[in-house]
Design a protein around this motif. Structure first.
Motif, PDB file in Angstrom:
ATOM      1  N   TRP A 182       0.822  -1.218   0.000  1.00 56.22           N
ATOM      2  CA  TRP A 182       0.000   0.000   0.000  1.00 56.22           C
ATOM      3  C   TRP A 182       0.858   1.271   0.000  1.00 56.22           C
ATOM      4  CZ3 TRP A 182       1.022   3.081   4.133  1.00 56.22           C
ATOM      5  CH2 TRP A 182       1.502   2.481   5.305  1.00 56.22           C
ATOM      6  N   THR A 183       2.112   1.153   0.451  1.00 55.20           N
ATOM      7  CA  THR A 183       2.979   2.341   0.496  1.00 55.20           C
ATOM      8  C   THR A 183       3.317   2.836  -0.916  1.00 55.20           C
ATOM      9  OG1 THR A 183       5.018   1.021   0.547  1.00 55.20           O
ATOM     10  CG2 THR A 183       4.008   1.560   2.665  1.00 55.20           C
ATOM     11  N   THR A 184       3.169   1.985  -1.919  1.00 55.99           N
ATOM     12  CA  THR A 184       3.447   2.361  -3.310  1.00 55.99           C
ATOM     13  C   THR A 184       2.149   2.515  -4.106  1.00 55.99           C
ATOM     14  OG1 THR A 184       3.675   0.036  -3.977  1.00 55.99           O
ATOM     15  CG2 THR A 184       5.668   1.185  -3.275  1.00 55.99           C
ATOM     16  N   TYR A 185       1.029   2.692  -3.382  1.00 55.18           N
ATOM     17  CA  TYR A 185      -0.289   2.848  -3.989  1.00 55.18           C
ATOM     18  C   TYR A 185      -0.658   1.652  -4.867  1.00 55.18           C
ATOM     19  CZ  TYR A 185      -0.209   7.557  -2.147  1.00 55.18           C
ATOM     20  OH  TYR A 185      -0.152   8.632  -1.298  1.00 55.18           O
ATOM     21  N   GLN A 186      -0.278   0.489  -4.366  1.00 55.64           N
ATOM     22  CA  GLN A 186      -0.712  -0.767  -4.952  1.00 55.64           C
ATOM     23  C   GLN A 186      -1.181  -1.676  -3.834  1.00 55.64           C
ATOM     24  OE1 GLN A 186       2.244  -2.830  -7.322  1.00 55.64           O
ATOM     25  NE2 GLN A 186       1.068  -2.395  -9.162  1.00 55.64           N
ATOM     26  N   LEU A 187      -2.075  -2.600  -4.173  1.00 54.78           N
ATOM     27  CA  LEU A 187      -2.449  -3.651  -3.239  1.00 54.78           C
ATOM     28  C   LEU A 187      -2.023  -4.979  -3.842  1.00 54.78           C
ATOM     29  CD1 LEU A 187      -6.036  -2.568  -2.079  1.00 54.78           C
ATOM     30  CD2 LEU A 187      -3.854  -2.251  -0.896  1.00 54.78           C
ATOM     31  N   VAL A 188      -1.129  -5.682  -3.168  1.00 56.13           N
ATOM     32  CA  VAL A 188      -0.660  -6.987  -3.631  1.00 56.13           C
ATOM     33  C   VAL A 188      -1.338  -8.065  -2.792  1.00 56.13           C
ATOM     34  CG1 VAL A 188       1.323  -8.532  -3.813  1.00 56.13           C
ATOM     35  CG2 VAL A 188       1.553  -6.126  -4.469  1.00 56.13           C
ATOM     36  N   PHE A 189      -1.910  -9.046  -3.465  1.00 58.10           N
ATOM     37  CA  PHE A 189      -2.571 -10.157  -2.782  1.00 58.10           C
ATOM     38  C   PHE A 189      -1.895 -11.467  -3.176  1.00 58.10           C
ATOM     39  CE2 PHE A 189      -6.080  -7.011  -3.471  1.00 58.10           C
ATOM     40  CZ  PHE A 189      -6.179  -6.602  -2.145  1.00 58.10           C
ATOM     41  N   ASP A 190      -1.779 -12.358  -2.217  1.00 61.33           N
ATOM     42  CA  ASP A 190      -1.152 -13.661  -2.453  1.00 61.33           C
ATOM     43  C   ASP A 190      -1.990 -14.721  -1.747  1.00 61.33           C
ATOM     44  OD1 ASP A 190       0.450 -15.833  -2.889  1.00 61.33           O
ATOM     45  OD2 ASP A 190       2.161 -15.110  -1.725  1.00 61.33           O
ATOM     46  N   LYS A 191      -2.961 -15.267  -2.489  1.00 61.94           N
ATOM     47  CA  LYS A 191      -3.928 -16.205  -1.917  1.00 61.94           C
ATOM     48  C   LYS A 191      -4.573 -15.593  -0.666  1.00 61.94           C
ATOM     49  CE  LYS A 191      -1.466 -20.281  -3.630  1.00 61.94           C
ATOM     50  NZ  LYS A 191      -0.769 -21.547  -3.292  1.00 61.94           N
ATOM     51  N   THR A 192      -4.934 -14.324  -0.809  1.00 58.59           N
ATOM     52  CA  THR A 192      -5.507 -13.575   0.305  1.00 58.59           C
ATOM     53  C   THR A 192      -7.008 -13.825   0.392  1.00 58.59           C
ATOM     54  OG1 THR A 192      -3.852 -11.844  -0.056  1.00 58.59           O
ATOM     55  CG2 THR A 192      -5.777 -11.267   1.279  1.00 58.59           C
ATOM     56  N   TYR A 244     -16.793 -15.836   0.349  1.00 62.07           N
ATOM     57  CA  TYR A 244     -15.796 -15.767   1.414  1.00 62.07           C
ATOM     58  C   TYR A 244     -14.806 -16.934   1.344  1.00 62.07           C
ATOM     59  CZ  TYR A 244     -17.809 -11.838   3.976  1.00 62.07           C
ATOM     60  OH  TYR A 244     -18.226 -10.590   4.357  1.00 62.07           O
ATOM     61  N   GLU A 245     -15.139 -17.957   0.586  1.00 62.60           N
ATOM     62  CA  GLU A 245     -14.234 -19.099   0.420  1.00 62.60           C
ATOM     63  C   GLU A 245     -13.191 -18.837  -0.665  1.00 62.60           C
ATOM     64  OE1 GLU A 245     -16.641 -22.500  -0.346  1.00 62.60           O
ATOM     65  OE2 GLU A 245     -17.881 -22.231   1.454  1.00 62.60           O
ATOM     66  N   ARG A 246     -13.354 -17.751  -1.404  1.00 64.26           N
ATOM     67  CA  ARG A 246     -12.441 -17.427  -2.498  1.00 64.26           C
ATOM     68  C   ARG A 246     -11.199 -16.715  -1.956  1.00 64.26           C
ATOM     69  NH1 ARG A 246     -15.271 -16.663  -7.338  1.00 64.26           N
ATOM     70  NH2 ARG A 246     -13.245 -16.262  -8.291  1.00 64.26           N
ATOM     71  N   THR A 247     -10.081 -16.931  -2.631  1.00 66.00           N
ATOM     72  CA  THR A 247      -8.855 -16.189  -2.328  1.00 66.00           C
ATOM     73  C   THR A 247      -8.443 -15.410  -3.567  1.00 66.00           C
ATOM     74  OG1 THR A 247      -7.426 -18.050  -2.964  1.00 66.00           O
ATOM     75  CG2 THR A 247      -8.057 -17.878  -0.631  1.00 66.00           C
TER      76      THR A 247
END
Length: 349
Positions: free
Chosen positions: A275-285, A310-313
């Motif tokens: 978030w500090t670089t104005y991106q959101l990175v997700f990894d099987k979140t 809610y079961e989705r990542t």
């Protein structure tokens, strides 16, 4: 749930709310307060203020400078007394600290009532000590970030909807202490000498002690979460007398004020710092974590209409510049419609 309307003082003195804050609520109370806090941003903001009050400190400095200076003097004398009785320079004794805190509060009330504070404040020693400490407060609104650069070379990026107060001793730029409510990324300048004061981050749950490193601290979900990118930090919940847990790079640690054990696991740190670089990175979140991120960043309520979602990542990177861009990307990823209406985001049909 039906919304209950609480005032600040009413909430602070509510025994059920106090148990929930301290992690001692029964299952029925936990469900009630979880739902009440999630109901709207006003409840969340009020709960955070009450949380800070119950924890024993307020983020915003007092408005009366004379009383504030007297309070500072009392705290400094207490810390001197504690330091003289300990062989370790940076040990933190939470129970003893709380006992001293309440004794000091009682003494302060007596001093203010009898007029002794006038002589107390006029002493040369108290004036010198009060003038040494520089205190600053930084606040961010929803959707806003701020960067703070300190004289010791450290940098703090404060995420949306967060409060940060930091104190600096002009006589020693390494002596920095931060109080955080919300989320922030820290890049702390390395302390070169063994005798250098550590950089400290305090939350309502305890503290993080640093000698030079990069990490993220969040107080979004009642307790404190620390994600270490590089270097090392020491953690200490309030109720663990002088015992510290040292983190390793790549670890996520979680604790609250009453934690006897700190929960930790290895994670992809980019998920928590992107978030500090104005991106959101997700990894099987999990989608639930994505929902929390959206609510805390943009101050909106997210309603998931299909329970099976809610079961989705989610994996991948999303531009964090606007809510419209994020919801569009999430809609494509989840293959489900997402609509924004009346300050709320609705996910699913």
């Amino acid at each position: 749930m039906k919304e209950a309307d609480y005032g600040f003082n009413e909430l602070v003195h509510n025994k059920s709310f106090q148990r929930w804050i301290n992690g001692r609520a029964n299952p029925k109370e936990k469900v009630y307060w979880d739902e009440w806090v999630a109901d709207n941003p006003k409840n969340r903001s009020l709960a955070k203020r009450a949380h800070r009050e119950i924890a024993g400190f307020t983020i915003k400095p007092g408005s009366n400078p004379d009383r504030y200076r007297a309070w500072e003097e009392l705290q400094q004398r207490i810390e001197k007394a504690e330091g003289a009785s300990s062989n370790k320079s940076y040990n933190f004794h939470p129970k003893n600290k709380l006992q001293w805190f309440f004794r000091a509060a009682a003494v302060f009330l007596v001093v203010a009532a009898t007029g002794i504070a006038v002589n107390f404040l006029n002493s040369q020693e108290s004036q010198e000590q009060a003038e040494q400490i520089v205190r600053n407060e930084i606040v961010t609104e929803y959707g806003e970030q701020k960067t703070i650069k300190l004289n010791d070379g450290s940098r703090i990026i404060l995420n949306a909807h967060s409060n940060l107060v930091y104190t600096v001793d002009p006589a020693d730029s390494n002596e920095v202490e931060v109080f955080l409510d919300g989320e922030a990324h820290f890049s702390v300048a390395k302390r070169e000498n063994p005798g250098d004061a550590p950089f400290k981050v305090r939350t309502s749950a305890g503290y993080v002690k640093v000698m030079g490193t990069e990490f993220v601290v969040s107080t979004r979900n009642q307790g404190t979460q620390v994600v270490l990118e590089e270097g090392s930090v020491a953690l200490a919940p309030m109720n663990r007398e002088s015992r510290e847990t040292v983190m390793k790079p790549g670890e996520l640690a979680e604790f609250n004020a009453d934690s006897k054990h700190i929960r930790s696991r290895l994670v992809n740190t980019e998920v928590y710092s992107s978030w500090t670089t104005y991106q959101l990175v997700f990894d099987k979140t999990p989608l639930a974590d994505v929902v929390d991120r959206l609510e805390n960043t943009f101050g909106i309520k997210v309603v998931v209409r299909q329970a099976d979602l809610y079961e989705r990542t989610i994996s991948g990177a999303i531009d964090n510049s606007s809510l419209e861009v994020i919801t569009s990307a999430l809609s494509n990823t989840l293959d489900t419609p997402i609509t924004v209406r009346d300050e709320a985001v609705y996910v699913g049909k």
